[in-house]
Design a protein around this motif. Structure first.
Motif, mmCIF file in Angstrom:
data_model
loop_
_atom_site.group_PDB
_atom_site.id
_atom_site.type_symbol
_atom_site.label_atom_id
_atom_site.label_comp_id
_atom_site.label_asym_id
_atom_site.label_seq_id
_atom_site.Cartn_x
_atom_site.Cartn_y
_atom_site.Cartn_z
ATOM 1 N N HIS A 617 38.013 17.248 -51.780
ATOM 2 C CA HIS A 617 39.363 17.254 -52.336
ATOM 3 C C HIS A 617 39.369 16.583 -53.716
ATOM 4 N N ASN A 618 40.235 17.066 -54.578
ATOM 5 C CA ASN A 618 40.347 16.505 -55.928
ATOM 6 C C ASN A 618 41.596 15.658 -56.128
ATOM 7 N N GLY A 619 42.439 15.563 -55.138
ATOM 8 C CA GLY A 619 43.627 14.731 -55.220
ATOM 9 C C GLY A 619 43.972 14.152 -53.858
ATOM 10 N N PHE A 620 44.426 12.893 -53.839
ATOM 11 C CA PHE A 620 44.729 12.215 -52.580
ATOM 12 C C PHE A 620 46.087 11.521 -52.693
ATOM 13 N N PRO A 621 47.002 11.803 -51.765
ATOM 14 C CA PRO A 621 48.248 11.029 -51.729
ATOM 15 C C PRO A 621 47.959 9.568 -51.386
ATOM 16 N N VAL A 622 48.687 8.688 -52.018
ATOM 17 C CA VAL A 622 48.549 7.246 -51.767
ATOM 18 C C VAL A 622 49.825 6.766 -51.093
ATOM 19 N N ILE A 623 49.654 6.071 -49.968
ATOM 20 C CA ILE A 623 50.803 5.622 -49.181
ATOM 21 C C ILE A 623 50.829 4.107 -49.127
ATOM 22 N N ASP A 624 52.008 3.602 -48.902
ATOM 23 C CA ASP A 624 52.215 2.161 -48.740
ATOM 24 C C ASP A 624 53.241 1.964 -47.639
ATOM 25 N N HIS A 625 53.333 0.760 -47.128
ATOM 26 C CA HIS A 625 54.255 0.452 -46.046
ATOM 27 C C HIS A 625 55.281 -0.570 -46.522
ATOM 28 N N THR A 626 56.535 -0.290 -46.220
ATOM 29 C CA THR A 626 57.595 -1.231 -46.546
ATOM 30 C C THR A 626 57.603 -2.377 -45.532
ATOM 31 N N ARG A 627 58.450 -3.358 -45.771
ATOM 32 C CA ARG A 627 58.534 -4.505 -44.861
ATOM 33 C C ARG A 627 59.018 -4.104 -43.485
ATOM 34 N N SER A 628 59.801 -3.029 -43.419
ATOM 35 C CA SER A 628 60.291 -2.560 -42.120
ATOM 36 C C SER A 628 59.267 -1.693 -41.400
ATOM 37 N N GLY A 629 58.089 -1.473 -42.006
ATOM 38 C CA GLY A 629 57.050 -0.673 -41.381
ATOM 39 C C GLY A 629 57.124 0.803 -41.699
ATOM 40 N N LEU A 636 49.955 9.901 -56.416
ATOM 41 C CA LEU A 636 48.772 10.739 -56.250
ATOM 42 C C LEU A 636 47.652 10.187 -57.123
ATOM 43 N N VAL A 637 46.468 10.037 -56.540
ATOM 44 C CA VAL A 637 45.312 9.584 -57.303
ATOM 45 C C VAL A 637 44.269 10.707 -57.298
ATOM 46 N N LEU A 638 43.666 10.949 -58.447
ATOM 47 C CA LEU A 638 42.697 12.021 -58.599
ATOM 48 C C LEU A 638 41.290 11.558 -58.226
ATOM 49 N N ARG A 639 40.504 12.479 -57.795
ATOM 50 C CA ARG A 639 39.112 12.193 -57.449
ATOM 51 C C ARG A 639 38.347 11.659 -58.662
ATOM 52 N N SER A 640 38.562 12.286 -59.813
ATOM 53 C CA SER A 640 37.862 11.840 -61.015
ATOM 54 C C SER A 640 38.208 10.409 -61.381
ATOM 55 N N LEU A 729 50.390 23.162 -62.977
ATOM 56 C CA LEU A 729 50.076 22.067 -62.061
ATOM 57 C C LEU A 729 48.722 22.273 -61.395
ATOM 58 N N ARG A 730 48.210 21.165 -60.871
ATOM 59 C CA ARG A 730 47.002 21.208 -60.059
ATOM 60 C C ARG A 730 47.296 20.808 -58.616
ATOM 61 N N HIS A 731 48.260 19.927 -58.423
ATOM 62 C CA HIS A 731 48.666 19.493 -57.092
ATOM 63 C C HIS A 731 50.181 19.508 -57.008
ATOM 64 N N LEU A 732 50.688 19.805 -55.833
ATOM 65 C CA LEU A 732 52.123 19.846 -55.591
ATOM 66 C C LEU A 732 52.377 19.347 -54.175
ATOM 67 N N PHE A 733 53.120 18.252 -54.064
ATOM 68 C CA PHE A 733 53.400 17.669 -52.757
ATOM 69 C C PHE A 733 54.436 18.509 -52.010
ATOM 70 N N VAL A 734 54.186 18.723 -50.727
ATOM 71 C CA VAL A 734 55.149 19.354 -49.832
ATOM 72 C C VAL A 734 55.617 18.286 -48.851
ATOM 73 N N VAL A 735 56.908 17.983 -48.868
ATOM 74 C CA VAL A 735 57.453 16.871 -48.082
ATOM 75 C C VAL A 735 58.597 17.385 -47.210
ATOM 76 N N PRO A 736 58.946 16.631 -46.158
ATOM 77 C CA PRO A 736 60.110 17.026 -45.335
ATOM 78 C C PRO A 736 61.398 16.990 -46.149
ATOM 79 N N ARG A 737 62.418 17.604 -45.592
ATOM 80 C CA ARG A 737 63.711 17.619 -46.255
ATOM 81 C C ARG A 737 64.212 16.186 -46.431
ATOM 82 N N PRO A 738 64.547 15.779 -47.674
ATOM 83 C CA PRO A 738 65.000 14.398 -47.897
ATOM 84 C C PRO A 738 66.307 14.109 -47.161
#
Length: 793
Positions: A617-629, A636-640, A729-738
């Motif tokens: 893969h050439n792109g990776f989503p980066v996730i974090d956790h809030t205080r509520s979990g 997005l961070v690129l492989r390069s 574009l090279r990457h496009l995030f697909v996310v649930p309905r906000p």
């Protein structure tokens, strides 16, 4: 003494041939490069999107207005250099081709005065040597220089990273390979390779030269992003067409219509400026050569067929035969695309896998076949007497010797007052043959039998030659084929409408436009190019008519030539229109087969290395956790970029806790993350990490793109396709309905001045609307809020 020189020459040739390997894993046209890029699976993509990480924002914050002015000035200066470089390359190619062809025909004509067989042998050997040199250069030095190069450049501007396409050795192979293949008389042209040549010059200027061959400078290395390189390559493509046809406006439109997938007005100005510089360079070179110091290169060196002295007007009765020409062009163009697809596919899957020697054998065999046909068929044709009176022939000299840039060629004729019409178009350079077919006031110069013979043989040669291991363009062969059947139709029209002032050369021009339209499926740019190279604006409506008809007929059968070749080479082009079945699909369905690999904000170095080794893969989503979990996607961070971080090791930390990016000093400049244009960036196998390094951590927050493009999972795939292609574009995030909306941006929100305030007109309109409808809007907002919550929840 002579025998010693001959023996030394034979030994040198044997030594050179012994160095050609029996087999080669990479194909001559670069297909092997497409299938195995380093550290990636299959074809890689380019990063045209701006990665707005902290390094980028910090770099932009330190740039003042003076740097912006310098940056823009350098762009225009590079456009100037691209125009000069491409123009000089075109002058060198044309100068070499014309002189090789002139010497070849002059020597052959001198020998056939004594013996036609000896003349044929000399003619064949000269062509064979030139074609062999071209094939040897391509197979041994620059495999990516084979073919026209336009599908590869089109793929690059579409966002596809094709290794080897824009290297220095590809440029050298393209220039000298084109001289050998075109000068050797093969049924191909140098116009497509000139487009590739201009793109290579632009790319090399953008990266400061070639590091491998120690021909580079750090000063020009200002454009390190794929986005900037794309603009330079676009200028190079337009410059190539402008140099090939002396058609600067046509070059701009060719870049806009055919090769680019993304365009803006600022780029239009620079492309137009580059094409204008090319026209000036070419015109200057031609004026310099008028004194005769360029050998056989003269006024006919660059492709321009002046038909301004031809047919002045056209009649309504002629529209039907002109429409027939358009239909013929569409049918023959579609057939040409299909035949070349089958033949090239067989070459790539069977013949060319047997090694480089087979590729050279093939090119040499085709060269011998072409020489035999072009020399032998006119010998079988009975000569015709020259026109009785000068006015009937338009004041054109009759006869002329072969290769002397004129009509009525005397070849194997019994008397000096006869000419061979088949030799006039066969035993000649392609440029001069087209000039003869386009010529006005030369009624009945060619017989229908000769034109049909030439059409059948040259069409076959063009199909067979296309796809060999030499640089090959298809513009001029297409013009040759189209002008032949166009002139044939013109002959019947002249005989049918005897009282009308009709020129056969006019129909030859329309036939050339129709075949190019039926094969390449271009309309606007091709129309302008045909007008510029013929210097006759009166024929513009007729050219438009045949182009529209031929393109419509061709589209009913298959795709255009460049699209077919791109698909054959495995270049995944995103065309301008999405497929019809995408209308019934949504974004979630398109990405169901993919496994998304997400990275935490702070991650162990060992985990990063393991992930990079285990997938491509050439792109990776980066996730974090809030205080509520709650899990939150932060970017997005690129492989390069990850590879750069692992290589430098300066951002490793012992603590697994995140740090404040705004309070942390960035140790990398934004240019350090740029991938080299040679597509041989860092590879995970090239990075050495100690056991202590593997136990450390990296905080990815300063290096990720915090604002990637996002679409909801139920968005139509057609809309996703258009968004992806138009933004490059090279990457496009697909996310649930906000679940909620924090704002709504309209046109007035984007009309912002530099001081951060809206324009006066917009403020006045906004105040008027707000004062008039504020009470109504408040009631509507209160009534609609529960419904909006239900829809978004």
């Amino acid at each position: 003494m002579l025998s010693n020189h001959l023996q030394n020459g034979i030994e040198s040739a044997n030594l050179l041939w012994s160095r050609v390997p029996e087999s080669d894993d990479a194909s001559a046209d670069g297909a092997g490069l497409l299938n195995s890029p380093r550290d990636g699976g299959g074809v890689d993509s380019l990063d045209y999107e701006v990665i707005e990480n902290y390094a980028y924002r910090e770099e932009q914050a330190h740039r003042g207005k003076l740097y912006v002015c310098y940056y823009v000035a350098v762009k225009w200066f590079f456009s100037l250099l691209i125009g000069i470089g491409t123009g000089l390359a075109a002058v060198f190619i044309n100068l070499s081709v014309e002189n090789f062809a002139g010497w070849k025909f002059a020597l052959t004509f001198a020998i056939i005065q004594k013996s036609y067989f000896a003349g044929f042998v000399v003619y064949l050997v000269i062509n064979l040597v030139l074609v062999f040199s071209s094939a040897y250069i391509i197979t041994q030095f620059a495999p990516a220089a084979a073919g026209s190069g336009i599908p590869e450049i089109k793929g690059y501007l579409n966002g596809i990273d094709i290794p080897g396409t824009l290297l220095f050795r590809t440029l050298i192979g393209k220039i000298f390979g084109s001289i050998g293949s075109v000068g050797g008389g093969l049924a191909l042209g140098k116009e497509g390779p000139l487009v590739h040549t201009g793109a290579c010059i632009a790319s090399l200027l953008g990266q400061g030269g070639s590091t491998k061959y120690h021909f580079n400078s750090r000063w020009p290395q200002l454009f390190k992003s794929d986005r900037d390189r794309r603009d330079l390559v676009t200028c190079g493509c337009a410059a190539g067409v402008a140099a090939a046809f002396r058609a600067p406006v046509g070059g701009v439109l060719f870049a806009l219509e055919e090769v680019t997938s993304w365009w803006r007005s600022q780029l239009m100005w620079r492309v137009f400026f580059t094409s204008a510089i090319v026209a000036v360079v070419v015109r200057t070179a031609m004026g310099w050569c008028k004194s005769g110091i360029c050998g056989h290169f003269g006024g006919g060196g660059f492709i321009i067929w002046d038909v301004s002295d031809g047919q002045d007007d056209y009649y309504f009765k002629e529209l039907l035969p002109m429409a027939v020409i358009g239909v013929i062009g569409g049918l023959l163009g579609a057939l040409f695309n299909q035949l070349t697809f089958y033949l090239t596919s067989w070459r790539r899957n069977s013949l060319h896998k047997k090694g480089n020697r087979v590729k050279i054998y093939e090119a040499c065999i085709i060269s011998c076949l072409t020489s035999a046909i072009s020399f032998g068929l006119p010998l079988l044709r009975k000569c015709s007497p020259c026109p009785a009176s000068v006015p009937e022939s338009g004041g054109i000299e009759c006869p002329r010797p072969p290769g002397m840039y004129g009509n009525y060629v005397n070849f194997y004729c019994k008397t000096d007052n006869e000419y061979n019409d088949l030799a006039t178009i066969f035993f000649n350079t392609q440029d001069d043959a087209i000039r003869n077919l386009f010529s006005a006031k030369t009624m009945r110069e060619f017989s229908a039998q000769s034109l049909l013979t030439f059409l059948a043989m040259f069409y076959t040669l063009a199909v067979v030659t296309f796809g060999t291991a030499v640089p090959a363009g298809q513009f001029v062969p297409g013009i040759m084929i189209g002008s032949t059947y166009g002139r044939l139709v013109g002959m019947f029209v002249v005989r049918f409408y005897k009282k009308l002032n009709i020129e056969e050369g006019t129909y030859a021009l329309l036939g050339a436009a129709s075949f190019l339209g039926g094969s390449m499926r271009m309309t606007v740019s091709l129309c302008v190019i045909m007008v510029e190279i013929t210097n006759n604006l009166k024929l513009l409506p007729l050219i438009m008519l045949v182009l529209l008809i031929s393109k419509a007929v061709g589209d009913a059968f298959n795709e255009g030539l460049y699209e077919v070749q791109a698909r054959l080479k495995g270049i995944p082009l995103l065309e301008s229109r999405p497929k019809n079945h995408m209308r019934q699909m949504i974004a979630k369905e398109a990405c169901q087969s993919q496994k998304v690999i997400s990275l935490p904000r702070v991650i162990r170095v060992a985990d990063v290395a393991s992930i990079l080794r285990s997938n491509k893969h050439n792109g990776f989503p980066v996730i974090d956790h809030t205080r509520s979990g709650e899990t939150l996607v932060i970017g997005l961070v690129l492989r390069s970029h990850l590879l750069v971080l692992l290589q430098s090791k300066v951002d490793f930390q012992h603590s697994p806790l995140p740090c404040d990016p705004s309070a942390r000093s960035i140790r990398h400049s934004f240019s350090e993350f740029a991938k080299p244009v040679s597509s041989k960036g860092l590879c995970i196998e090239d990075i050495h990490l100690s056991s202590d390094d593997l136990e450390m951590y990296i905080d990815l927050a300063p290096f990720l793109n915090p604002s990637p493009y996002v679409v909801p999972e139920d968005m139509s795939l057609t809309k996703v396709y258009n968004l992806f292609r138009q933004l490059g574009l090279r990457h496009l995030f697909v996310v649930p309905r906000p679940s909620r909306v924090i704002g709504l941006i309209t046109r007035k929100d984007l009309l912002i001045e530099e001081n951060g305030e809206s324009s006066a007109v917009e403020l006045q309109q906004s105040t008027s609307v707000r004062g008039r409808y504020s009470e109504t809007a408040t009631r509507m907002d209160a009534a609609a809020r529960p419904l909006l919550d239900d829809l978004l929840g």
